[in-house]
Design an enzyme around this catalytic site. Structure first.
Site, PDB file in Angstrom:
ATOM      1  N   HIS A 207       0.872  -1.190   0.000  1.00  0.00           N
ATOM      2  CA  HIS A 207       0.000   0.000   0.000  1.00  0.00           C
ATOM      3  C   HIS A 207       0.904   1.234   0.000  1.00  0.00           C
ATOM      4  O   HIS A 207       1.433   1.622   1.033  1.00  0.00           O
ATOM      5  CB  HIS A 207      -0.861  -0.079   1.269  1.00  0.00           C
ATOM      6  CG  HIS A 207      -1.725   1.099   1.551  1.00  0.00           C
ATOM      7  ND1 HIS A 207      -3.097   1.040   1.515  1.00  0.00           N
ATOM      8  CD2 HIS A 207      -1.430   2.372   1.897  1.00  0.00           C
ATOM      9  CE1 HIS A 207      -3.601   2.236   1.838  1.00  0.00           C
ATOM     10  NE2 HIS A 207      -2.611   3.055   2.067  1.00  0.00           N
ATOM     11  N   CYS A 240      -3.623  10.209   5.188  1.00  0.00           N
ATOM     12  CA  CYS A 240      -4.080   9.962   6.560  1.00  0.00           C
ATOM     13  C   CYS A 240      -4.195  11.291   7.300  1.00  0.00           C
ATOM     14  O   CYS A 240      -3.235  12.062   7.337  1.00  0.00           O
ATOM     15  CB  CYS A 240      -3.081   9.052   7.270  1.00  0.00           C
ATOM     16  SG  CYS A 240      -3.461   8.815   9.007  1.00  0.00           S
TER      17      CYS A 240
HETATM   18  N1  COA Z   1     -17.040   2.937  15.973  1.00  0.00           N
HETATM   19  C1  COA Z   1     -17.849   3.871  16.527  1.00  0.00           C
HETATM   20  N2  COA Z   1     -17.665   4.436  17.722  1.00  0.00           N
HETATM   21  C2  COA Z   1     -16.585   4.043  18.423  1.00  0.00           C
HETATM   22  C3  COA Z   1     -15.696   3.087  17.915  1.00  0.00           C
HETATM   23  C4  COA Z   1     -15.951   2.522  16.640  1.00  0.00           C
HETATM   24  N3  COA Z   1     -15.130   1.618  16.095  1.00  0.00           N
HETATM   25  N4  COA Z   1     -14.729   2.894  18.824  1.00  0.00           N
HETATM   26  C5  COA Z   1     -14.992   3.706  19.867  1.00  0.00           C
HETATM   27  N5  COA Z   1     -16.120   4.400  19.617  1.00  0.00           N
HETATM   28  C6  COA Z   1     -16.774   5.365  20.504  1.00  0.00           C
HETATM   29  C7  COA Z   1     -17.026   4.796  21.880  1.00  0.00           C
HETATM   30  O1  COA Z   1     -18.252   4.116  21.899  1.00  0.00           O
HETATM   31  C8  COA Z   1     -17.039   6.040  22.740  1.00  0.00           C
HETATM   32  O2  COA Z   1     -18.276   6.705  22.546  1.00  0.00           O
HETATM   33  P1  COA Z   1     -18.999   7.466  23.763  1.00  0.00           P
HETATM   34  O3  COA Z   1     -18.040   8.551  24.171  1.00  0.00           O
HETATM   35  O4  COA Z   1     -20.230   7.992  23.103  1.00  0.00           O
HETATM   36  O5  COA Z   1     -19.212   6.431  24.810  1.00  0.00           O
HETATM   37  C9  COA Z   1     -15.971   6.906  22.090  1.00  0.00           C
HETATM   38  O6  COA Z   1     -15.866   6.447  20.732  1.00  0.00           O
HETATM   39  C10 COA Z   1     -14.628   6.818  22.750  1.00  0.00           C
HETATM   40  O7  COA Z   1     -14.255   5.449  22.871  1.00  0.00           O
HETATM   41  P2  COA Z   1     -12.752   5.003  23.190  1.00  0.00           P
HETATM   42  O8  COA Z   1     -12.661   3.536  23.112  1.00  0.00           O
HETATM   43  O9  COA Z   1     -12.309   5.690  24.448  1.00  0.00           O
HETATM   44  O10 COA Z   1     -12.009   5.574  21.927  1.00  0.00           O
HETATM   45  P3  COA Z   1     -10.861   6.670  21.834  1.00  0.00           P
HETATM   46  O11 COA Z   1     -11.373   8.020  22.086  1.00  0.00           O
HETATM   47  O12 COA Z   1      -9.663   6.182  22.586  1.00  0.00           O
HETATM   48  O13 COA Z   1     -10.545   6.571  20.259  1.00  0.00           O
HETATM   49  C11 COA Z   1     -10.572   5.129  18.319  1.00  0.00           C
HETATM   50  C12 COA Z   1     -10.051   5.373  19.727  1.00  0.00           C
HETATM   51  C13 COA Z   1      -9.791   3.961  17.741  1.00  0.00           C
HETATM   52  C14 COA Z   1     -12.043   4.809  18.359  1.00  0.00           C
HETATM   53  C15 COA Z   1     -10.358   6.425  17.478  1.00  0.00           C
HETATM   54  O14 COA Z   1      -9.090   6.937  17.709  1.00  0.00           O
HETATM   55  C16 COA Z   1     -10.538   6.177  15.997  1.00  0.00           C
HETATM   56  O15 COA Z   1     -11.646   5.891  15.540  1.00  0.00           O
HETATM   57  N6  COA Z   1      -9.479   6.279  15.206  1.00  0.00           N
HETATM   58  C17 COA Z   1      -9.543   6.023  13.767  1.00  0.00           C
HETATM   59  C18 COA Z   1      -8.473   6.740  13.062  1.00  0.00           C
HETATM   60  C19 COA Z   1      -8.524   6.486  11.589  1.00  0.00           C
HETATM   61  O16 COA Z   1      -9.508   6.080  10.998  1.00  0.00           O
HETATM   62  N7  COA Z   1      -7.387   6.761  10.939  1.00  0.00           N
HETATM   63  C20 COA Z   1      -7.257   6.644   9.542  1.00  0.00           C
HETATM   64  C21 COA Z   1      -6.968   5.261   9.104  1.00  0.00           C
HETATM   65  S1  COA Z   1      -5.261   4.884   8.969  1.00  0.00           S
HETATM   66 ZN    ZN Z   2      -2.891   4.874   3.089  1.00  0.00          ZN
END
Ligand code: COA
Ligand code: ZN
Length: 312
Positions: A207, A240
């Site tokens: 990728h 990203c």
């Molecule tokens: N889908 C939807 N909601 C989600 C979720 C998911 N996969 N994972 C966590 N949440 C929600 C939780 O339910 C919680 O909601 P609430 O506050 O309403 O109760 C909230 O998000 C926080 O949950 P937590 O587990 O503490 O997550 P976090 O704040 O530590 O964030 C991730 C962690 C992984 C969820 C977040 O950083 C994320 O989604 N990152 C994705 C980044 C991305 O897509 N990058 C590009 C790709 S390379």
């Molecule tokens: Zn990429």
């Protein structure tokens, strides 16, 4: 190693590309664009993510999009999932494949998913349980596999350690993500050989991002190693939001053009793919990096009166 005669091209534009777009692309427009990709014969589309909608609002409609896409042609719909909650949502939506992701670099992993590499890996056990119950295969992606914009060099052994964990968890493949375009042909050869030797069970997908202009050169290096799965974004969308300086993926049409000119089959209709790329350019209202969609195929001839004749 012999160059493969057939390559699987995975389209990741609707995920890696759309995720950085600030203005929400309406769900119906996403579906229309994805269906054009299906029509062009893309075998796998990483079509969205089941991540936190607060982290990536653009992809909050992952379940709705899947309802509207054309699933009659055998295209597989894969989605990115960071944790158990994402796996539950993806299984309920009915995806064909789950892709978990973790960074080889601690700093990028914290930026991206707010946890350590070890915490991400430990969380994948739950993802595997949910996916196994639903009968959905899981692949693992390793972001910043060729270098990290915050930490610099990423040791190959770290990439190997994560790939081994993926294998031990029962995943079906490993993707090496070049999140900010730090791969070089030398690193591609080194990393592919290392994984072949240490984790031979897992097929490798590459990728690349074209951040430094050598994305397709890195594909050539991958082909020389016999790698036959490449990820790319139509029109060269991508990047990203949680990595400094991230820009577009290698462009799917340009990749398919290259592969076909090398005599490598993809099963993809290049002309229709270029149509989808021009369409997404219209939708986003700006010029996108893809080149073959603008220039046309090599033997597309032009009428003589299209340009002026130079007179001295
Ligand atoms: N889908 C939807 N909601 C989600 C979720 C998911 N996969 N994972 C966590 N949440 C929600 C939780 O339910 C919680 O909601 P609430 O506050 O309403 O109760 C909230 O998000 C926080 O949950 P937590 O587990 O503490 O997550 P976090 O704040 O530590 O964030 C991730 C962690 C992984 C969820 C977040 O950083 C994320 O989604 N990152 C994705 C980044 C991305 O897509 N990058 C590009 C790709 S390379
Ligand atoms: Zn990429």
């Amino acid at each position: 190693m012999r160059k493969p005669s057939r390559v699987t091209v995975t389209e990741v534009g609707p995920r890696d590309g759309f995720q950085i777009e600030r203005d929400f692309i309406p769900t119906a427009t996403k579906i229309e664009l994805i269906n054009q990709l299906v029509g062009a014969g893309l075998p796998i589309i990483e079509y969205s993510s089941f991540v936190s909608p607060r982290a990536v609002p653009q992809l909050a409609d992952a379940a709705e999009v899947l309802q509207g896409v054309d699933r009659s042609r055998g295209t597989k719909f894969a989605a990115l999932v960071p944790n158990a909650k994402g796996a539950e949502r993806a299984a309920e939506a009915g995806v064909d494949e789950i892709r978990v992701f973790v960074s080889a670099s601690e700093t990028h992993n914290r930026k991206n998913v707010n946890r350590s590499v070890e915490e991400s890996l430990a969380g994948f056990e739950d993802v595997m349980r949910i996916a196994n119950e639903a009968g959905i295969p899981v692949e693992g992606a390793i972001a910043t596999s060729f270098g990290c914009p915050f930490e610099g060099e990423v040791p190959v052994a770290q990439v190997g350690m994560i790939a081994r964990r993926f294998r031990d968890l029962g995943m079906t493949g490993v993707g090496l993500g070049d999140t900010t375009g730090m791969a070089t042909p030398t690193l591609v050869a080194e990393r592919c050989r290392y994984l072949r030797e240490h984790v031979p069970e897992l097929p490798i997908a590459l990728h690349f991002h074209n951040t430094r202009g050598i994305g397709l050169v890195n594909v050539m290096a991958g082909l020389a190693e016999g790698i036959d799965i490449y990820e790319a974004s139509f029109a060269g969308l991508g990047g990203c939001p949680f990595a400094a300086g991230a820009t577009g993926n290698i462009c799917t049409e340009d990749l398919v053009y290259l592969l076909h000119e090398l005599g490598i089959e993809t099963g993809i209709d290049l002309e229709r793919l270029c149509g989808a790329a021009r369409h997404v350019e219209q939708v986003l209202g700006r010029t996108l990096p893809g080149q073959v969609m603008k220039a046309g195929p090599r033997l597309q001839l032009h009428p003589l009166d299209e340009v002026a004749t130079a007179v001295g």
